[in-house]
Design a protein around this motif. Structure first.
Motif, PDB file in Angstrom:
ATOM      1  N   GLY A 173     -56.504 -57.607 -61.713  1.00  0.00           N
ATOM      2  CA  GLY A 173     -57.747 -57.515 -62.457  1.00  0.00           C
ATOM      3  C   GLY A 173     -58.472 -58.834 -62.626  1.00  0.00           C
ATOM      4  O   GLY A 173     -57.881 -59.918 -62.555  1.00  0.00           O
ATOM      5  N   TYR A 174     -59.776 -58.704 -62.851  1.00  0.00           N
ATOM      6  CA  TYR A 174     -60.636 -59.827 -63.211  1.00  0.00           C
ATOM      7  C   TYR A 174     -61.339 -59.490 -64.521  1.00  0.00           C
ATOM      8  O   TYR A 174     -61.593 -58.320 -64.821  1.00  0.00           O
ATOM      9  CB  TYR A 174     -61.708 -60.080 -62.152  1.00  0.00           C
ATOM     10  CG  TYR A 174     -61.217 -60.711 -60.874  1.00  0.00           C
ATOM     11  CD1 TYR A 174     -60.929 -62.076 -60.821  1.00  0.00           C
ATOM     12  CD2 TYR A 174     -61.071 -59.957 -59.720  1.00  0.00           C
ATOM     13  CE1 TYR A 174     -60.506 -62.666 -59.643  1.00  0.00           C
ATOM     14  CE2 TYR A 174     -60.644 -60.534 -58.533  1.00  0.00           C
ATOM     15  CZ  TYR A 174     -60.366 -61.897 -58.496  1.00  0.00           C
ATOM     16  OH  TYR A 174     -59.938 -62.483 -57.333  1.00  0.00           O
ATOM     17  N   ARG A 175     -61.660 -60.523 -65.263  1.00  0.00           N
ATOM     18  CA  ARG A 175     -62.431 -60.352 -66.495  1.00  0.00           C
ATOM     19  C   ARG A 175     -63.611 -61.326 -66.488  1.00  0.00           C
ATOM     20  O   ARG A 175     -63.415 -62.536 -66.355  1.00  0.00           O
ATOM     21  CB  ARG A 175     -61.560 -60.599 -67.726  1.00  0.00           C
ATOM     22  CG  ARG A 175     -62.338 -60.521 -69.049  1.00  0.00           C
ATOM     23  CD  ARG A 175     -61.440 -60.723 -70.260  1.00  0.00           C
ATOM     24  NE  ARG A 175     -60.585 -59.553 -70.494  1.00  0.00           N
ATOM     25  CZ  ARG A 175     -59.285 -59.528 -70.265  1.00  0.00           C
ATOM     26  NH1 ARG A 175     -58.650 -60.616 -69.797  1.00  0.00           N
ATOM     27  NH2 ARG A 175     -58.580 -58.431 -70.502  1.00  0.00           N
ATOM     28  N   LEU A 176     -64.814 -60.797 -66.618  1.00  0.00           N
ATOM     29  CA  LEU A 176     -65.992 -61.649 -66.763  1.00  0.00           C
ATOM     30  C   LEU A 176     -66.274 -61.851 -68.244  1.00  0.00           C
ATOM     31  O   LEU A 176     -66.438 -60.879 -68.982  1.00  0.00           O
ATOM     32  CB  LEU A 176     -67.208 -61.024 -66.068  1.00  0.00           C
ATOM     33  CG  LEU A 176     -68.497 -61.864 -66.107  1.00  0.00           C
ATOM     34  CD1 LEU A 176     -69.278 -61.731 -64.793  1.00  0.00           C
ATOM     35  CD2 LEU A 176     -69.403 -61.477 -67.278  1.00  0.00           C
ATOM     36  N   LYS A 177     -66.296 -63.098 -68.671  1.00  0.00           N
ATOM     37  CA  LYS A 177     -66.595 -63.443 -70.061  1.00  0.00           C
ATOM     38  C   LYS A 177     -68.081 -63.745 -70.156  1.00  0.00           C
ATOM     39  O   LYS A 177     -68.544 -64.778 -69.681  1.00  0.00           O
ATOM     40  CB  LYS A 177     -65.766 -64.650 -70.499  1.00  0.00           C
ATOM     41  CG  LYS A 177     -65.975 -65.033 -71.955  1.00  0.00           C
ATOM     42  CD  LYS A 177     -65.089 -66.202 -72.355  1.00  0.00           C
ATOM     43  CE  LYS A 177     -65.305 -66.565 -73.822  1.00  0.00           C
ATOM     44  NZ  LYS A 177     -64.450 -67.707 -74.233  1.00  0.00           N
ATOM     45  N   PRO A 178     -68.868 -62.873 -70.781  1.00  0.00           N
ATOM     46  CA  PRO A 178     -70.324 -63.034 -70.762  1.00  0.00           C
ATOM     47  C   PRO A 178     -70.815 -64.225 -71.580  1.00  0.00           C
ATOM     48  O   PRO A 178     -70.296 -64.530 -72.653  1.00  0.00           O
ATOM     49  CB  PRO A 178     -70.833 -61.726 -71.391  1.00  0.00           C
ATOM     50  CG  PRO A 178     -69.701 -60.757 -71.265  1.00  0.00           C
ATOM     51  CD  PRO A 178     -68.469 -61.599 -71.408  1.00  0.00           C
ATOM     52  N   ASP A 179     -71.834 -64.880 -71.030  1.00  0.00           N
ATOM     53  CA  ASP A 179     -72.594 -65.860 -71.812  1.00  0.00           C
ATOM     54  C   ASP A 179     -74.075 -65.497 -71.828  1.00  0.00           C
ATOM     55  O   ASP A 179     -74.881 -66.171 -72.472  1.00  0.00           O
ATOM     56  CB  ASP A 179     -72.390 -67.293 -71.304  1.00  0.00           C
ATOM     57  CG  ASP A 179     -72.729 -67.458 -69.837  1.00  0.00           C
ATOM     58  OD1 ASP A 179     -73.609 -66.745 -69.318  1.00  0.00           O
ATOM     59  OD2 ASP A 179     -72.096 -68.321 -69.187  1.00  0.00           O
ATOM     60  N   ASN A 180     -74.429 -64.423 -71.111  1.00  0.00           N
ATOM     61  CA  ASN A 180     -75.812 -63.945 -71.107  1.00  0.00           C
ATOM     62  C   ASN A 180     -75.815 -62.446 -70.810  1.00  0.00           C
ATOM     63  O   ASN A 180     -75.161 -61.989 -69.871  1.00  0.00           O
ATOM     64  CB  ASN A 180     -76.638 -64.690 -70.062  1.00  0.00           C
ATOM     65  CG  ASN A 180     -78.121 -64.340 -70.139  1.00  0.00           C
ATOM     66  OD1 ASN A 180     -78.541 -63.270 -69.711  1.00  0.00           O
ATOM     67  ND2 ASN A 180     -78.904 -65.251 -70.684  1.00  0.00           N
ATOM     68  N   TRP A 181     -76.529 -61.707 -71.643  1.00  0.00           N
ATOM     69  CA  TRP A 181     -76.736 -60.265 -71.443  1.00  0.00           C
ATOM     70  C   TRP A 181     -78.228 -60.006 -71.392  1.00  0.00           C
ATOM     71  O   TRP A 181     -79.001 -60.649 -72.118  1.00  0.00           O
ATOM     72  CB  TRP A 181     -76.192 -59.434 -72.597  1.00  0.00           C
ATOM     73  CG  TRP A 181     -74.730 -59.473 -72.881  1.00  0.00           C
ATOM     74  CD1 TRP A 181     -74.022 -60.503 -73.452  1.00  0.00           C
ATOM     75  CD2 TRP A 181     -73.777 -58.424 -72.658  1.00  0.00           C
ATOM     76  NE1 TRP A 181     -72.706 -60.156 -73.592  1.00  0.00           N
ATOM     77  CE2 TRP A 181     -72.529 -58.882 -73.111  1.00  0.00           C
ATOM     78  CE3 TRP A 181     -73.869 -57.134 -72.132  1.00  0.00           C
ATOM     79  CZ2 TRP A 181     -71.379 -58.100 -73.061  1.00  0.00           C
ATOM     80  CZ3 TRP A 181     -72.734 -56.351 -72.072  1.00  0.00           C
ATOM     81  CH2 TRP A 181     -71.489 -56.839 -72.535  1.00  0.00           C
TER      82      TRP A 181
END
Length: 216
Positions: A173-181
């Motif tokens: 798995g990969y996880r994207l940690k958002p800094d912009n939505w």
């Protein structure tokens, strides 16, 4: 024959404003995802993943979201695939959901990391048997001589592992940690609603969000 440039659609289903939206983008995303599932739009869990290679050429593909929480957005794939190799060289990526029937788009940007081996193991063993064998059988993104290669690989690994294939070391798995939505709601006359949430570095621990409207 209809010309592509003449295709038009008026977006009039809903609106998105600051007062009615959540202050936390994760909650706004959860609400919209639930509404997409309830509306039975085709594959509401499908998202486009964009990565950039070391030669600065971008590439996109569709993957399926498998989880989300305050830590980020999760999907699973082959680490040796093109996207995996590109993420190894450049961990910044973008995701996009497009729920056509609801006239909505969600765009998410951030840094990507692998999930823990425990998380990958748990999800892998929850998959159907043929999907687990398929993770071994497909050398994803590599050139193969024909479909027969996949069939032969699946037969070989099926005979080797029977009902208990382990998780391949190249899959997880990969996880994207958002800094912009960004949340986009189609509106009439192309005056669409578009709200952006960006991390506020000045907030406590840098975890607050600034919500602002962007011109469509």
């Amino acid at each position: 024959m209809t010309h592509i440039a003449d295709l038009r659609k008026s977006y009039e289903r809903a609106e998105l404003n600051e007062d009615a939206s959540h202050a936390d983008p994760l909650k706004q995303f959860e609400q919209w995802l639930k509404e997409a599932i309830s509306a039975e739009v085709p594959e509401p869990n499908a998202m486009t993943l964009a990565t950039v290679a070391s030669n600065l050429r971008p590439s996109t593909r569709v993957v399926l979201i498998k989880g989300f929480d305050a830590r980020g957005i999760v999907w699973y794939t082959n680490y040796d695939s093109r996207k995996g190799l590109e993420l190894a060289g450049n961990p910044f990526a973008a995701l996009q959901f497009h729920w056509v029937e609801l006239e909505r788009v969600v765009r998410i940007e951030g840094v990507v990391e692998k999930v823990s081996a425990e998380e990958s193991n748990t999800y892998f063993h929850s998959r159907p048997l043929d999907s687990r064998i398929g993770a071994w059988a497909s050398p994803q993104s590599q050139v193969i001589s024909g479909r027969g290669v996949l069939i032969a690989n699946a037969a070989r690994y099926g005979a080797q592992f029977l009902l208990n294939p382990p998780r391949p070391p190249h899959w997880g798995g990969y996880r994207l940690k958002p800094d912009n939505w960004q949340f986009w709601q189609g509106r009439k006359s192309r005056l669409h609603d578009r709200l952006q949430y960006r991390l506020d570095a000045a907030s406590a621990a840098g975890q607050g969000w600034i919500r602002e409207r962007l011109a469509p």
